[in-house]
Design an enzyme around this catalytic site. Structure first.
Site, short mmCIF file in Angstrom:
data_model
loop_
_atom_site.label_atom_id
_atom_site.label_comp_id
_atom_site.label_asym_id
_atom_site.label_seq_id
_atom_site.Cartn_x
_atom_site.Cartn_y
_atom_site.Cartn_z
N VAL A 82 52.55 40.86 36.91
CA VAL A 82 51.20 40.33 37.13
C VAL A 82 50.96 39.06 36.32
O VAL A 82 51.68 38.77 35.36
CB VAL A 82 50.11 41.38 36.77
N GLU A 83 49.94 38.32 36.73
CA GLU A 83 49.56 37.09 36.02
C GLU A 83 48.33 37.29 35.15
O GLU A 83 48.13 36.56 34.18
CB GLU A 83 49.29 35.97 37.03
N THR A 84 47.50 38.27 35.52
CA THR A 84 46.20 38.44 34.87
C THR A 84 45.98 39.90 34.49
O THR A 84 46.29 40.80 35.28
CB THR A 84 45.06 37.99 35.80
N ARG A 116 46.80 35.48 31.75
CA ARG A 116 45.36 35.25 31.68
C ARG A 116 44.70 36.57 31.32
O ARG A 116 45.00 37.61 31.90
CB ARG A 116 44.82 34.76 33.01
N GLN A 303 48.11 40.12 41.86
CA GLN A 303 48.66 39.63 40.60
C GLN A 303 47.79 40.01 39.41
O GLN A 303 47.87 39.41 38.34
CB GLN A 303 48.84 38.11 40.65
#
Length: 365
Positions: A82-84, A116, A303
Protein backbone atom coordinates in the site's frame (compact mmCIF):
# COMPACT_ATOMS: atom_id res chain seq x y z
CA UNK A 1 -14.94 21.66 -1.68
CA UNK A 2 -16.51 18.38 -2.76
CA UNK A 3 -18.66 18.35 -5.82
CA UNK A 4 -21.81 16.31 -6.24
CA UNK A 5 -23.51 15.56 -9.53
CA UNK A 6 -27.03 14.50 -10.32
CA UNK A 7 -28.01 10.93 -11.03
CA UNK A 8 -31.09 8.91 -11.81
CA UNK A 9 -30.03 6.34 -9.21
CA UNK A 10 -32.60 5.54 -6.57
CA UNK A 11 -32.40 7.66 -3.45
CA UNK A 12 -33.59 5.70 -0.43
CA UNK A 13 -36.72 6.85 1.30
CA UNK A 14 -34.83 7.39 4.57
CA UNK A 15 -32.44 9.79 2.86
CA UNK A 16 -35.24 11.56 1.02
CA UNK A 17 -37.11 12.13 4.27
CA UNK A 18 -34.12 13.98 5.74
CA UNK A 19 -33.07 16.07 2.74
CA UNK A 20 -34.81 19.15 1.36
CA UNK A 21 -36.13 18.52 -2.16
CA UNK A 22 -33.96 21.28 -3.73
CA UNK A 23 -30.82 19.51 -2.48
CA UNK A 24 -31.59 16.03 -3.80
CA UNK A 25 -30.48 16.60 -7.43
CA UNK A 26 -27.05 17.73 -6.22
CA UNK A 27 -26.08 14.23 -5.11
CA UNK A 28 -24.59 11.57 -7.30
CA UNK A 29 -25.84 8.51 -5.46
CA UNK A 30 -26.64 7.68 -1.86
CA UNK A 31 -27.57 4.61 0.12
CA UNK A 32 -27.89 3.41 3.68
CA UNK A 33 -25.65 0.81 5.21
CA UNK A 34 -26.75 -1.35 8.11
CA UNK A 35 -23.95 -2.01 10.61
CA UNK A 36 -24.28 -4.50 13.42
CA UNK A 37 -25.15 -2.72 16.63
CA UNK A 38 -25.00 0.75 15.14
CA UNK A 39 -28.18 1.22 13.12
CA UNK A 40 -28.24 2.59 9.59
CA UNK A 41 -25.50 4.75 8.17
CA UNK A 42 -25.43 6.98 5.16
CA UNK A 43 -22.56 6.26 2.82
CA UNK A 44 -21.24 8.36 -0.03
CA UNK A 45 -19.94 6.43 -3.03
CA UNK A 46 -20.02 9.47 -5.33
CA UNK A 47 -16.25 9.69 -5.45
CA UNK A 48 -15.61 5.98 -5.09
CA UNK A 49 -14.32 3.45 -7.48
CA UNK A 50 -15.87 -0.01 -7.18
CA UNK A 51 -17.04 -0.68 -3.63
CA UNK A 52 -17.31 -3.98 -1.85
CA UNK A 53 -20.77 -5.59 -1.74
CA UNK A 54 -22.82 -4.13 1.11
CA UNK A 55 -25.85 -4.73 3.28
CA UNK A 56 -29.20 -3.52 2.08
CA UNK A 57 -31.39 -1.18 4.12
CA UNK A 58 -33.53 -4.09 5.23
CA UNK A 59 -30.46 -5.86 6.59
CA UNK A 60 -30.83 -8.78 4.18
CA UNK A 61 -27.40 -10.22 3.59
CA UNK A 62 -26.14 -9.68 0.07
CA UNK A 63 -22.55 -9.80 1.26
CA UNK A 64 -20.39 -12.71 0.30
CA UNK A 65 -19.08 -14.62 3.30
CA UNK A 66 -15.71 -13.21 4.35
CA UNK A 67 -12.94 -15.47 5.54
CA UNK A 68 -11.80 -15.14 9.14
CA UNK A 69 -9.17 -12.49 9.77
CA UNK A 70 -5.54 -13.52 9.62
CA UNK A 71 -3.07 -12.63 12.34
CA UNK A 72 -0.50 -10.24 10.86
CA UNK A 73 2.62 -12.31 10.31
CA UNK A 74 4.37 -10.47 7.48
CA UNK A 75 4.28 -6.75 8.25
CA UNK A 76 6.75 -5.98 5.49
CA UNK A 77 4.49 -7.49 2.84
CA UNK A 78 1.51 -5.42 4.03
CA UNK A 79 3.53 -2.20 4.16
CA UNK A 80 4.93 -2.74 0.68
CA UNK A 81 1.46 -3.45 -0.75
CA UNK A 82 0.00 0.00 0.00
CA UNK A 83 0.91 3.66 -0.39
CA UNK A 84 -1.23 5.14 2.38
CA UNK A 85 -2.07 4.22 5.96
CA UNK A 86 -5.19 5.70 7.53
CA UNK A 87 -5.13 5.48 11.31
CA UNK A 88 -7.95 5.84 13.77
CA UNK A 89 -6.76 7.76 16.84
CA UNK A 90 -8.56 6.69 20.03
CA UNK A 91 -7.47 3.19 20.91
CA UNK A 92 -4.85 3.10 18.14
CA UNK A 93 -2.57 6.10 18.63
CA UNK A 94 -3.63 7.02 22.17
CA UNK A 95 -6.03 6.22 24.98
CA UNK A 96 -7.36 9.36 26.58
CA UNK A 97 -4.26 11.55 26.88
CA UNK A 98 -1.80 8.65 27.04
CA UNK A 99 0.20 7.61 24.00
CA UNK A 100 0.17 3.89 23.20
CA UNK A 101 3.60 2.26 23.36
CA UNK A 102 5.66 2.20 20.16
CA UNK A 103 3.55 4.69 18.20
CA UNK A 104 6.28 7.33 17.51
CA UNK A 105 8.75 4.73 16.24
CA UNK A 106 6.10 3.11 14.04
CA UNK A 107 5.03 6.37 12.42
CA UNK A 108 8.65 7.41 11.86
CA UNK A 109 9.39 4.05 10.20
CA UNK A 110 6.40 4.33 7.85
CA UNK A 111 7.30 7.90 6.88
CA UNK A 112 10.88 6.80 6.22
CA UNK A 113 9.52 4.22 3.80
CA UNK A 114 7.68 6.97 1.93
CA UNK A 115 4.18 6.11 3.10
CA UNK A 116 1.47 8.74 3.33
CA UNK A 117 -0.10 8.86 6.80
CA UNK A 118 -3.61 10.12 7.50
CA UNK A 119 -5.36 10.26 10.88
CA UNK A 120 -9.15 9.94 10.96
CA UNK A 121 -11.14 10.21 14.15
CA UNK A 122 -14.86 10.08 14.92
CA UNK A 123 -14.29 12.28 17.97
CA UNK A 124 -15.84 15.66 17.13
CA UNK A 125 -14.86 17.53 20.32
CA UNK A 126 -11.84 19.11 18.62
CA UNK A 127 -11.19 20.82 15.31
CA UNK A 128 -8.35 19.76 13.02
CA UNK A 129 -6.19 22.53 14.45
CA UNK A 130 -6.93 21.45 18.03
CA UNK A 131 -6.09 17.84 17.18
CA UNK A 132 -2.82 19.07 15.73
CA UNK A 133 -1.99 20.53 19.14
CA UNK A 134 -2.86 17.24 20.84
CA UNK A 135 -0.50 15.34 18.55
CA UNK A 136 2.19 17.91 19.31
CA UNK A 137 1.60 17.60 23.06
CA UNK A 138 2.08 13.84 22.76
CA UNK A 139 5.36 14.38 20.92
CA UNK A 140 4.09 13.46 17.44
CA UNK A 141 4.78 15.55 14.36
CA UNK A 142 1.51 15.56 12.41
CA UNK A 143 0.32 18.35 10.14
CA UNK A 144 -3.23 19.69 10.11
CA UNK A 145 -3.58 18.49 6.51
CA UNK A 146 -3.09 14.91 7.71
CA UNK A 147 -5.92 15.09 10.26
CA UNK A 148 -9.59 14.45 9.50
CA UNK A 149 -12.00 14.63 12.43
CA UNK A 150 -15.75 14.09 12.20
CA UNK A 151 -16.19 17.75 13.23
CA UNK A 152 -14.49 18.69 9.95
CA UNK A 153 -16.55 16.08 8.09
CA UNK A 154 -19.80 17.70 9.25
CA UNK A 155 -18.76 21.09 7.86
CA UNK A 156 -17.36 19.51 4.67
CA UNK A 157 -20.61 17.63 4.12
CA UNK A 158 -22.67 20.82 4.39
CA UNK A 159 -20.35 22.49 1.87
CA UNK A 160 -20.67 19.51 -0.48
CA UNK A 161 -24.46 19.95 -0.68
CA UNK A 162 -24.28 23.75 -0.98
CA UNK A 163 -26.10 24.19 2.32
CA UNK A 164 -27.60 27.70 2.17
CA UNK A 165 -25.43 30.24 3.98
CA UNK A 166 -28.53 32.09 5.14
CA UNK A 167 -29.65 28.99 7.05
CA UNK A 168 -28.37 28.16 10.54
CA UNK A 169 -26.97 25.01 12.10
CA UNK A 170 -27.99 23.96 15.61
CA UNK A 171 -25.12 22.15 17.29
CA UNK A 172 -25.40 19.48 19.95
CA UNK A 173 -21.72 18.98 20.51
CA UNK A 174 -18.54 20.72 21.54
CA UNK A 175 -16.07 23.35 20.41
CA UNK A 176 -14.61 21.32 17.54
CA UNK A 177 -17.84 21.40 15.54
CA UNK A 178 -18.32 25.12 16.16
CA UNK A 179 -14.80 25.95 14.97
CA UNK A 180 -15.11 23.90 11.79
CA UNK A 181 -18.52 25.41 10.96
CA UNK A 182 -17.08 28.88 11.49
CA UNK A 183 -14.12 28.15 9.21
CA UNK A 184 -16.56 26.90 6.55
CA UNK A 185 -18.60 30.11 6.82
CA UNK A 186 -21.79 28.69 8.33
CA UNK A 187 -23.99 30.34 10.96
CA UNK A 188 -24.52 28.26 14.07
CA UNK A 189 -26.09 28.30 17.52
CA UNK A 190 -26.08 25.93 20.46
CA UNK A 191 -22.95 24.03 21.47
CA UNK A 192 -21.48 24.16 24.99
CA UNK A 193 -23.30 27.44 25.77
CA UNK A 194 -26.64 25.65 25.76
CA UNK A 195 -25.33 23.20 28.35
CA UNK A 196 -26.18 25.72 31.05
CA UNK A 197 -29.75 26.26 29.90
CA UNK A 198 -32.64 24.65 31.75
CA UNK A 199 -36.33 24.20 31.08
CA UNK A 200 -38.88 25.05 33.75
CA UNK A 201 -41.92 22.97 32.90
CA UNK A 202 -44.62 25.30 34.17
CA UNK A 203 -48.25 24.80 33.14
CA UNK A 204 -48.75 26.00 29.57
CA UNK A 205 -45.01 26.45 28.92
CA UNK A 206 -44.18 26.63 25.19
CA UNK A 207 -40.56 26.41 24.02
CA UNK A 208 -39.62 28.63 21.11
CA UNK A 209 -37.02 27.64 18.53
CA UNK A 210 -35.33 29.30 15.55
CA UNK A 211 -37.31 28.45 12.43
CA UNK A 212 -34.28 29.34 10.27
CA UNK A 213 -32.32 26.32 11.48
CA UNK A 214 -31.77 24.10 8.44
CA UNK A 215 -29.58 21.42 10.04
CA UNK A 216 -29.01 19.89 13.46
CA UNK A 217 -25.51 18.44 13.92
CA UNK A 218 -25.12 15.99 16.81
CA UNK A 219 -21.73 14.88 18.13
CA UNK A 220 -20.17 13.83 21.41
CA UNK A 221 -21.28 16.34 24.06
CA UNK A 222 -20.23 16.42 27.70
CA UNK A 223 -22.70 19.27 28.23
CA UNK A 224 -25.69 17.31 26.95
CA UNK A 225 -29.02 18.12 28.60
CA UNK A 226 -32.77 18.08 28.15
CA UNK A 227 -32.82 21.62 26.73
CA UNK A 228 -30.64 20.49 23.81
CA UNK A 229 -32.74 17.39 23.20
CA UNK A 230 -35.94 19.43 23.02
CA UNK A 231 -34.45 22.24 20.93
CA UNK A 232 -32.93 19.85 18.41
CA UNK A 233 -36.14 17.83 18.30
CA UNK A 234 -38.23 20.91 17.54
CA UNK A 235 -35.91 21.95 14.71
CA UNK A 236 -35.89 18.51 13.08
CA UNK A 237 -39.61 17.88 13.47
CA UNK A 238 -41.01 21.35 12.77
CA UNK A 239 -38.57 23.11 10.39
CA UNK A 240 -39.33 21.95 6.82
CA UNK A 241 -36.41 19.99 5.35
CA UNK A 242 -34.21 20.33 8.42
CA UNK A 243 -31.28 17.88 8.21
CA UNK A 244 -30.40 15.55 11.08
CA UNK A 245 -26.63 15.00 10.87
CA UNK A 246 -24.57 12.81 13.20
CA UNK A 247 -20.80 13.02 13.40
CA UNK A 248 -20.76 9.36 14.48
CA UNK A 249 -22.74 6.70 16.35
CA UNK A 250 -19.92 5.25 18.45
CA UNK A 251 -21.32 3.49 21.49
CA UNK A 252 -18.25 4.13 23.65
CA UNK A 253 -15.14 6.30 23.62
CA UNK A 254 -11.83 6.59 25.49
CA UNK A 255 -11.98 9.74 27.61
CA UNK A 256 -9.40 8.21 29.91
CA UNK A 257 -7.20 5.12 29.67
CA UNK A 258 -8.89 3.65 32.78
CA UNK A 259 -12.25 2.62 31.28
CA UNK A 260 -14.67 3.07 28.40
CA UNK A 261 -17.13 5.97 28.46
CA UNK A 262 -20.48 6.49 26.75
CA UNK A 263 -19.81 7.76 23.22
CA UNK A 264 -21.44 10.13 20.75
CA UNK A 265 -23.94 7.44 19.79
CA UNK A 266 -25.72 8.00 23.09
CA UNK A 267 -26.44 11.65 22.20
CA UNK A 268 -27.48 10.73 18.66
CA UNK A 269 -29.72 8.00 20.06
CA UNK A 270 -31.64 10.49 22.17
CA UNK A 271 -32.52 12.61 19.12
CA UNK A 272 -33.26 9.53 17.05
CA UNK A 273 -35.68 8.43 19.73
CA UNK A 274 -37.45 11.77 20.03
CA UNK A 275 -37.68 12.49 16.29
CA UNK A 276 -38.17 8.90 15.10
CA UNK A 277 -35.78 9.73 12.24
CA UNK A 278 -32.46 8.28 11.17
CA UNK A 279 -29.47 10.65 11.04
CA UNK A 280 -27.13 11.17 8.12
CA UNK A 281 -23.82 9.91 9.51
CA UNK A 282 -20.71 11.69 8.15
CA UNK A 283 -18.13 9.92 10.32
CA UNK A 284 -16.98 6.31 10.10
CA UNK A 285 -18.24 3.91 8.77
CA UNK A 286 -19.86 6.30 6.26
CA UNK A 287 -17.54 6.57 3.26
CA UNK A 288 -17.88 10.36 3.10
CA UNK A 289 -14.45 10.97 4.66
CA UNK A 290 -12.90 8.19 2.58
CA UNK A 291 -14.24 9.75 -0.60
CA UNK A 292 -13.01 13.15 0.52
CA UNK A 293 -9.50 11.85 1.25
CA UNK A 294 -9.26 9.89 -1.99
CA UNK A 295 -10.30 12.94 -3.97
CA UNK A 296 -8.06 15.37 -2.09
CA UNK A 297 -4.88 13.31 -2.27
CA UNK A 298 -5.60 11.40 -5.48
CA UNK A 299 -5.37 8.08 -3.64
CA UNK A 300 -6.46 4.77 -5.16
CA UNK A 301 -8.44 3.00 -2.46
CA UNK A 302 -6.79 -0.33 -3.24
CA UNK A 303 -3.53 1.35 -2.16
CA UNK A 304 -4.86 2.24 1.31
CA UNK A 305 -4.71 0.27 4.55
CA UNK A 306 -7.22 1.33 7.21
CA UNK A 307 -5.95 0.68 10.74
CA UNK A 308 -8.41 0.81 13.62
CA UNK A 309 -9.61 -0.77 16.86
CA UNK A 310 -13.35 -0.93 16.14
CA UNK A 311 -15.03 -3.45 13.88
CA UNK A 312 -18.29 -1.61 13.19
CA UNK A 313 -16.67 1.75 12.46
CA UNK A 314 -12.98 1.54 11.50
CA UNK A 315 -12.91 -1.84 9.78
CA UNK A 316 -16.30 -1.34 8.14
CA UNK A 317 -15.12 2.11 7.01
CA UNK A 318 -12.16 0.54 5.25
CA UNK A 319 -14.20 -2.28 3.74
CA UNK A 320 -16.88 0.08 2.45
CA UNK A 321 -14.15 2.07 0.73
CA UNK A 322 -12.47 -0.96 -0.83
CA UNK A 323 -9.31 -0.73 1.29
CA UNK A 324 -7.15 -3.27 3.06
CA UNK A 325 -7.95 -3.40 6.78
CA UNK A 326 -5.87 -4.03 9.90
CA UNK A 327 -7.53 -4.39 13.31
CA UNK A 328 -5.44 -3.60 16.39
CA UNK A 329 -6.42 -5.05 19.76
CA UNK A 330 -5.17 -2.04 21.74
CA UNK A 331 -8.61 -0.41 21.97
CA UNK A 332 -12.25 -1.45 22.00
CA UNK A 333 -12.12 -4.84 20.27
CA UNK A 334 -10.73 -7.93 21.99
CA UNK A 335 -9.71 -11.17 20.32
CA UNK A 336 -12.80 -12.88 21.76
CA UNK A 337 -15.05 -10.23 20.20
CA UNK A 338 -13.32 -10.64 16.84
CA UNK A 339 -13.67 -14.41 16.89
CA UNK A 340 -17.20 -14.48 18.29
CA UNK A 341 -19.50 -16.45 16.01
CA UNK A 342 -22.00 -13.57 15.93
CA UNK A 343 -19.42 -11.14 14.52
CA UNK A 344 -19.78 -10.77 10.75
CA UNK A 345 -17.13 -8.05 10.29
CA UNK A 346 -13.73 -9.57 9.62
CA UNK A 347 -10.64 -7.44 8.83
CA UNK A 348 -7.97 -8.65 6.44
CA UNK A 349 -5.48 -8.81 9.32
CA UNK A 350 -5.33 -8.27 13.07
CA UNK A 351 -2.50 -7.64 15.51
CA UNK A 352 -1.99 -6.42 19.07
CA UNK A 353 -0.91 -2.82 18.37
CA UNK A 354 0.48 -0.75 15.52
CA UNK A 355 4.06 -1.11 16.79
CA UNK A 356 3.85 -4.71 15.52
CA UNK A 357 4.48 -3.12 12.11
CA UNK A 358 8.03 -2.45 13.30
CA UNK A 359 8.87 -6.07 12.56
CA UNK A 360 9.18 -5.00 8.93
CA UNK A 361 12.82 -4.66 7.95
CA UNK A 362 12.46 -3.50 4.35
CA UNK A 363 14.99 -0.95 3.16
CA UNK A 364 14.18 2.70 3.79
CA UNK A 365 13.63 4.77 0.66
Amino acid sequence: MLSATSSTSTIFTSFRSHTPAPLLPRFHRFGLLGARGSGQHLFFPSLCTKLRPRMSVSGAANLSVRASAERLKNAEELINSVETFIFDCDGVIWKGDKLIDGVPETLDMLRAKGKRLVFVTNNSTKSRKQYGKKFETLGLSVSEEEIFASSFAAAAYLKSIDFPKEKKVYVIGEEGILKELELAGFQYLGGPADGEKKIELKPGFYMEHDENVGAVVVGFDRYFNYYKIQYGTLCIRENPGCLFIATNRDAVTHLTDAQEWAGGGSMVGALRGSTQKEPLVVGKPSTFMMDYLANKFGIQKSQICMVGDRLDTDILFGQNGGCKTLLVLSGVTSISMLQDSSNSIQPDFYTNKISDLLSAKAAVV
